[in-house]
Design a protein around this motif. Sequence first.
Motif, PDB file in Angstrom:
ATOM      1  N   GLN A   1      -4.363  -2.801 -14.138  1.00 31.88           N
ATOM      2  CA  GLN A   1      -2.972  -3.229 -13.964  1.00 31.88           C
ATOM      3  C   GLN A   1      -2.187  -2.228 -13.123  1.00 31.88           C
ATOM      4  N   LEU A   2      -2.418  -0.937 -13.371  1.00 33.06           N
ATOM      5  CA  LEU A   2      -1.731   0.090 -12.587  1.00 33.06           C
ATOM      6  C   LEU A   2      -2.162   0.035 -11.123  1.00 33.06           C
ATOM      7  N   LEU A   3      -3.450  -0.160 -10.909  1.00 31.50           N
ATOM      8  CA  LEU A   3      -3.958  -0.229  -9.539  1.00 31.50           C
ATOM      9  C   LEU A   3      -3.448  -1.469  -8.813  1.00 31.50           C
ATOM     10  N   GLU A   4      -3.281  -2.560  -9.547  1.00 29.32           N
ATOM     11  CA  GLU A   4      -2.735  -3.770  -8.933  1.00 29.32           C
ATOM     12  C   GLU A   4      -1.282  -3.567  -8.500  1.00 29.32           C
TER      13      GLU A   4
ATOM     14  N   ASP B   1      -3.243   8.600 -10.068  1.00 34.04           N
ATOM     15  CA  ASP B   1      -3.663   9.674 -10.974  1.00 34.04           C
ATOM     16  C   ASP B   1      -3.817   9.167 -12.398  1.00 34.04           C
ATOM     17  N   VAL B   2      -2.839   8.394 -12.873  1.00 34.94           N
ATOM     18  CA  VAL B   2      -2.892   7.869 -14.246  1.00 34.94           C
ATOM     19  C   VAL B   2      -4.039   6.870 -14.393  1.00 34.94           C
ATOM     20  N   ALA B   3      -4.209   6.002 -13.395  1.00 34.52           N
ATOM     21  CA  ALA B   3      -5.272   4.993 -13.461  1.00 34.52           C
ATOM     22  C   ALA B   3      -6.647   5.643 -13.495  1.00 34.52           C
TER      23      ALA B   3
ATOM     24  N   GLN C   1       6.308   9.735   5.075  1.00 31.24           N
ATOM     25  CA  GLN C   1       7.493  10.110   4.299  1.00 31.24           C
ATOM     26  C   GLN C   1       8.292   8.896   3.850  1.00 31.24           C
ATOM     27  N   ALA C   2       8.315   7.881   4.704  1.00 30.41           N
ATOM     28  CA  ALA C   2       9.117   6.696   4.392  1.00 30.41           C
ATOM     29  C   ALA C   2       8.419   5.749   3.437  1.00 30.41           C
ATOM     30  N   LYS C   3       7.157   6.011   3.176  1.00 27.48           N
ATOM     31  CA  LYS C   3       6.396   5.114   2.306  1.00 27.48           C
ATOM     32  C   LYS C   3       6.563   5.499   0.833  1.00 27.48           C
ATOM     33  N   ILE C   4       6.412   4.527  -0.012  1.00 33.17           N
ATOM     34  CA  ILE C   4       6.480   4.787  -1.443  1.00 33.17           C
ATOM     35  C   ILE C   4       5.246   5.577  -1.872  1.00 33.17           C
ATOM     36  N   ASP C   5       5.438   6.590  -2.690  1.00 33.00           N
ATOM     37  CA  ASP C   5       4.344   7.435  -3.149  1.00 33.00           C
ATOM     38  C   ASP C   5       3.629   6.756  -4.320  1.00 33.00           C
ATOM     39  N   ILE C   6       2.405   6.301  -4.096  1.00 32.21           N
ATOM     40  CA  ILE C   6       1.650   5.642  -5.163  1.00 32.21           C
ATOM     41  C   ILE C   6       0.703   6.600  -5.872  1.00 32.21           C
ATOM     42  N   GLN C   7       0.702   7.886  -5.458  1.00 31.71           N
ATOM     43  CA  GLN C   7      -0.247   8.834  -6.037  1.00 31.71           C
ATOM     44  C   GLN C   7      -0.122   8.973  -7.553  1.00 31.71           C
ATOM     45  N   PRO C   8       1.098   9.015  -8.120  1.00 25.67           N
ATOM     46  CA  PRO C   8       1.192   9.099  -9.585  1.00 25.67           C
ATOM     47  C   PRO C   8       0.501   7.934 -10.288  1.00 25.67           C
TER      48      PRO C   8
END
Length: 343
Positions: free
Chosen positions: A320-323, A305-307, A295-302
């Motif tokens: 670039q998005l994955l980096e 998904d785009v990458a 919960q405290a971690k930043i959500d990188i899923q969006p």
Amino acid sequence: MKLLYWLDEWTNLPRDEQQKQTPFTGGDLLGDVYVKYHIIDANKPLLFTFSPAGTNYQEHDLTDDFSPWAYKLAKKQDVNIIAFQHLGISNWFRHRNLLFFIEQLAPLVGGFKERLGYGLSRGGFAVGAFANLLKLDKVLLFHPVSTKNIEKAPWDDRSSTEIAQKFDWTGDYHDLDLGHAKGYIIYDPTNRIDRAHAKRYGQLNHLRVFGMGHSVHATYLNKFGFYKDVAVDFIRHQQIDIAQFRLQTKTLRFKEDYYRRLNKANIKSAHRQALLSKAHNILIDEKAAHVQEHQAKIDIQPLLDVALKHQDEHPNDAIQLLEVAQQLAPDDPLVEHKLKQLK
């Protein structure tokens, strides 16, 4: 059959002369199967692919830009590709023109560095049936059908079996014949028919994915590029990263549909359903702990998904998005794996 004539001359040339004549690309219609090929270098693997069920292409669909199943994927991996696409719905690669073509092709491909086969379901049947003839070295098969010969597979009572009986299942190439081929077979052991077919591929490395079902369009696997990632590893390295494979299939455990599939597959076994119920309750607690932990971690899923959505058309943007995602979550194994593939 331009490919046969070209290979017959090309394979007898010195290497420097061979390279002057590549890449060689073209296509031929073989009865009710279309073959498209892209030959670049005899020192690189030659991949054979056969299309799975789920398409209904017809002859009028065969434009210059048409690509058979997995053809574009193979080209991106910089290997030689000969891809067979069936036409129509009920097609099991039994047309005599196709069999004659493959028989003529077989002695012309021995000079390639390595010969690979890749197929799903119906396409997996074709890879297995022609593997020995083509002297395939390694194969990757997803829940293949070994045969539709009802004497050899009487337990295959799917509707497709009855429809397939209009073909000859006693003549040449009607059953699996792997020769010396090694490799992988991936299937759902809770599917009784798939499990029985898989058992006949004893010389392959069995990778079981519980709850996957018999489908090439499993959305919860395709979302993470599961099929594509496994195929890319196989094509590039002629082997599968088992650790990464296990990591990807682990995502199934956090999806309710996973347990619904297992319960349905084991509905006649009270013992197995009791075990599944216990496992499901453990999962609920584990999933709650997992959510709380992150919960405290930043959500990188969006970002992911785009990458993943644009990795084919805009690979540099995806990188670039994955980096960025990697900077936010440096220990995420999925991000690391996708970056390695795209770079």
